[in-house]
Design an enzyme around this catalytic site. Structure first.
Site, PDB file in Angstrom:
ATOM      1  N   CYS A 191       0.734  -1.297   0.155  1.00 46.85           N
ATOM      2  CA  CYS A 191      -0.047  -0.080   0.106  1.00 46.85           C
ATOM      3  C   CYS A 191       0.711   1.184  -0.010  1.00 46.85           C
ATOM      4  O   CYS A 191       1.618   1.303   0.799  1.00 46.85           O
ATOM      5  CB  CYS A 191      -1.049  -0.105   1.539  1.00 46.85           C
ATOM      6  SG  CYS A 191      -1.693   1.603   1.635  1.00 46.85           S
ATOM      7  N   ASP A 212      -0.245  16.021  -0.682  1.00 41.48           N
ATOM      8  CA  ASP A 212      -0.858  15.367  -1.783  1.00 41.48           C
ATOM      9  C   ASP A 212       0.204  15.518  -2.987  1.00 41.48           C
ATOM     10  O   ASP A 212       0.658  16.492  -3.315  1.00 41.48           O
ATOM     11  CB  ASP A 212      -2.206  15.695  -2.271  1.00 41.48           C
ATOM     12  CG  ASP A 212      -2.990  14.848  -3.154  1.00 41.48           C
ATOM     13  OD1 ASP A 212      -4.000  14.386  -2.641  1.00 41.48           O
ATOM     14  OD2 ASP A 212      -2.486  14.546  -4.418  1.00 41.48           O
ATOM     15  N   GLY A 275     -15.320   7.496  -6.578  1.00 40.60           N
ATOM     16  CA  GLY A 275     -14.189   8.360  -6.950  1.00 40.60           C
ATOM     17  C   GLY A 275     -12.865   8.111  -6.176  1.00 40.60           C
ATOM     18  O   GLY A 275     -11.849   8.436  -6.549  1.00 40.60           O
ATOM     19  N   THR A 277      -9.369   6.391  -5.345  1.00 40.88           N
ATOM     20  CA  THR A 277      -8.696   5.423  -6.090  1.00 40.88           C
ATOM     21  C   THR A 277      -7.502   5.112  -5.348  1.00 40.88           C
ATOM     22  O   THR A 277      -6.909   3.952  -5.773  1.00 40.88           O
ATOM     23  CB  THR A 277      -7.923   6.773  -7.115  1.00 40.88           C
ATOM     24  OG1 THR A 277      -7.246   7.554  -6.546  1.00 40.88           O
ATOM     25  CG2 THR A 277      -8.994   7.252  -7.860  1.00 40.88           C
ATOM     26  N   HIS A 280      -6.402   3.217   1.040  1.00 43.91           N
ATOM     27  CA  HIS A 280      -6.231   3.247   2.313  1.00 43.91           C
ATOM     28  C   HIS A 280      -6.746   4.655   2.779  1.00 43.91           C
ATOM     29  O   HIS A 280      -6.555   5.525   2.009  1.00 43.91           O
ATOM     30  CB  HIS A 280      -4.622   3.424   2.511  1.00 43.91           C
ATOM     31  CG  HIS A 280      -4.022   3.779   3.793  1.00 43.91           C
ATOM     32  ND1 HIS A 280      -2.839   2.895   4.265  1.00 43.91           N
ATOM     33  CD2 HIS A 280      -4.570   4.623   4.775  1.00 43.91           C
ATOM     34  CE1 HIS A 280      -2.725   3.459   5.704  1.00 43.91           C
ATOM     35  NE2 HIS A 280      -3.678   4.149   5.878  1.00 43.91           N
ATOM     36  N   HIS A 282      -8.192   8.221   3.564  1.00 44.88           N
ATOM     37  CA  HIS A 282      -7.583   9.133   3.550  1.00 44.88           C
ATOM     38  C   HIS A 282      -8.569  10.598   3.581  1.00 44.88           C
ATOM     39  O   HIS A 282      -9.706  10.375   2.837  1.00 44.88           O
ATOM     40  CB  HIS A 282      -6.440   9.608   2.584  1.00 44.88           C
ATOM     41  CG  HIS A 282      -6.952   9.125   1.177  1.00 44.88           C
ATOM     42  ND1 HIS A 282      -7.175   7.685   0.642  1.00 44.88           N
ATOM     43  CD2 HIS A 282      -7.331  10.043   0.253  1.00 44.88           C
ATOM     44  CE1 HIS A 282      -7.526   8.125  -0.755  1.00 44.88           C
ATOM     45  NE2 HIS A 282      -7.980   9.279  -0.924  1.00 44.88           N
TER      46      HIS A 282
HETATM   47  P1  AMP Z   1      -8.815   9.308  -3.962  1.00 45.42           P
HETATM   48  O1  AMP Z   1      -9.161   9.555  -5.252  1.00 45.42           O
HETATM   49  O2  AMP Z   1      -9.714  10.198  -2.938  1.00 45.42           O
HETATM   50  O3  AMP Z   1      -8.605   7.875  -3.423  1.00 45.42           O
HETATM   51  O4  AMP Z   1      -7.318  10.168  -3.494  1.00 45.42           O
HETATM   52  C1  AMP Z   1      -6.117   9.669  -3.907  1.00 45.42           C
HETATM   53  C2  AMP Z   1      -5.054  10.891  -3.601  1.00 45.42           C
HETATM   54  O5  AMP Z   1      -3.690  10.461  -3.378  1.00 45.42           O
HETATM   55  C3  AMP Z   1      -5.469  11.953  -4.798  1.00 45.42           C
HETATM   56  O6  AMP Z   1      -5.431  13.127  -4.474  1.00 45.42           O
HETATM   57  C4  AMP Z   1      -3.724  11.666  -5.575  1.00 45.42           C
HETATM   58  O7  AMP Z   1      -3.461  12.951  -5.741  1.00 45.42           O
HETATM   59  C5  AMP Z   1      -2.956  11.174  -4.299  1.00 45.42           C
HETATM   60  N1  AMP Z   1      -1.894  10.502  -4.385  1.00 45.42           N
HETATM   61  C6  AMP Z   1      -1.675   9.314  -5.158  1.00 45.42           C
HETATM   62  N2  AMP Z   1      -0.467   8.876  -5.194  1.00 45.42           N
HETATM   63  C7  AMP Z   1       0.253   9.535  -4.151  1.00 45.42           C
HETATM   64  C8  AMP Z   1       1.489   9.581  -3.490  1.00 45.42           C
HETATM   65  N3  AMP Z   1       2.242   8.649  -4.074  1.00 45.42           N
HETATM   66  N4  AMP Z   1       1.980  10.133  -2.523  1.00 45.42           N
HETATM   67  C9  AMP Z   1       1.058  11.265  -2.129  1.00 45.42           C
HETATM   68  N5  AMP Z   1      -0.428  11.462  -2.954  1.00 45.42           N
HETATM   69  C10 AMP Z   1      -0.657  10.697  -3.714  1.00 45.42           C
HETATM   70 ZN    ZN Z   2      -2.161   1.056   3.643  1.00 45.43          ZN
END
Ligand code: AMP
Ligand code: ZN
Length: 313
Positions: A191, A212, A275, A277, A280, A282
């Site tokens: 993860c 982010d 939405g 993605t 984990h 957040h």
């Molecule tokens: P969600 O679409 O709500 O699951 O948000 C996932 C968030 O994680 C998005 O805003 C991405 O820009 C952010 N994200 C994806 N990969 C990373 C990473 N390696 N480090 C920090 N943020 C990330």
């Molecule tokens: Zn995790």
């Protein structure tokens, strides 16, 4: 007068010729305290009752316990068994002394007065699990991650619990019920958020925050539980509290660093259809600034395009 204490104490004094030992007064107050009875009802059901049922010594129907095969005992045998129980009780007390009640003592964890004050103040004088106020039930300072599981003596690892919640939690910590505990050290090796070590802007015992990678606006922060779990609905109350505390401290930090921040959007995406993605859990903390979009009306309502401004309906 805010409690029954005064009339109870005066009544005890009156009933005892004007003089009473503090123990007598305390016992009398205790006789009115439903929360104590509730506490021992919890112990009865979750601990001793469960074990006696498992060992087929007693059974339970609704809230009534019955000793198995009681009818087959003669009155002499009943007296003998009572004497045996008395012997066991006094044996136990003489071996362990007052220690058997140590877990119930209010200051048993030796949390200093000022830290205790900070924890209760932070909790707004309410139990952080059930919400009851300190006026109704005494609050205790609890280690969220127990010390014997590596939990620290730090304010981040403390929470205010009423003694019913604390006792229930403690009971589930013990032997047979360990499985009911949230495993705060759970991490998933594949993860990305479990393995985040860079760009951490703030953290406490159970949650951490990082920028982010693809920010919606500058200083867009993600706040996550340290434990791996998929979404908001899997969070424990202490994790919700931990995330909430970080949200407040980050609001202060970001707005003091960037005076153009005049608002925030705060949100969790739960599930692919909403939405999400990264699976984990957040929380997005998205700083907003004057005119950063042409028409900000509706904020998070804009997750469905065109639905932001309900006045247009
Ligand atoms: P969600 O679409 O709500 O699951 O948000 C996932 C968030 O994680 C998005 O805003 C991405 O820009 C952010 N994200 C994806 N990969 C990373 C990473 N390696 N480090 C920090 N943020 C990330
Ligand atoms: Zn995790």
């Amino acid at each position: 007068m805010s409690h029954i204490y005064q009339p109870v104490m005066i009544k005890v004094l009156l009933e005892n010729g004007g003089v009473a030992h503090k123990k007598t007064i305390a016992q009398s107050i205790l006789s009115y305290d439903f929360s104590q009875v509730e506490y021992y009802e919890g112990i009865t059901n979750n601990m001793v009752g469960r074990i006696l049922r498992k060992n087929e010594i007693a059974k339970k129907d609704k809230n009534i316990y019955t000793l198995n095969d009681y009818e087959s005992l003669s009155s002499g045998e009943v007296q003998e068994l009572i004497a045996l129980c008395d012997l066991k009780i006094s044996d136990y007390i003489s071996k362990r002394g007052n220690q058997i009640w140590e877990h119930r003592r209010r200051n048993r964890k030796a949390v200093s007065g000022s830290i205790r004050y900070e924890v209760l103040k932070r909790a707004d004088g309410r139990c952080e699990l059930c919400g009851i106020s300190k006026e109704e039930k005494a609050l205790e300072v609890d280690h969220i991650v127990p010390k014997n599981n590596g939990g620290e003596d730090s304010i981040d690892n403390y929470q205010a619990l009423c003694y019913t919640c604390n006792a229930n939690k403690r009971d589930t910590d013990e032997t047979d019920f360990r499985d009911l505990d949230v495993k705060y050290d759970e991490r998933k090796s594949d993860c990305i958020f479990c393995n985040t070590t860079r760009n951490i802007v703030a953290e406490n015992e159970l949650a951490l925050a990082f920028f982010d990678k693809y920010p919606v606006t500058p200083k867009h922060v993600l706040i996550i539980p340290k434990r791996h779990c998929a979404d908001y609905f899997e969070l424990s109350q202490p994790e919700i509290n931990a995330i909430n505390r970080l949200t407040h401290s980050l609001k202060e930090k970001l707005t003091s660093e960037d005076h153009n921040i005049t608002g925030f959007n705060i949100g969790f995406n739960v599930g692919e259809d909403a939405g999400q993605t990264v699976f984990h859990c957040h929380m997005h903390l998205i700083p907003r600034r004057l005119k950063d979009v042409e028409n900000p009306v509706g904020g998070v309502r804009n997750v469905v395009a065109g639905k932001g401004d309900y006045k247009q309906y």
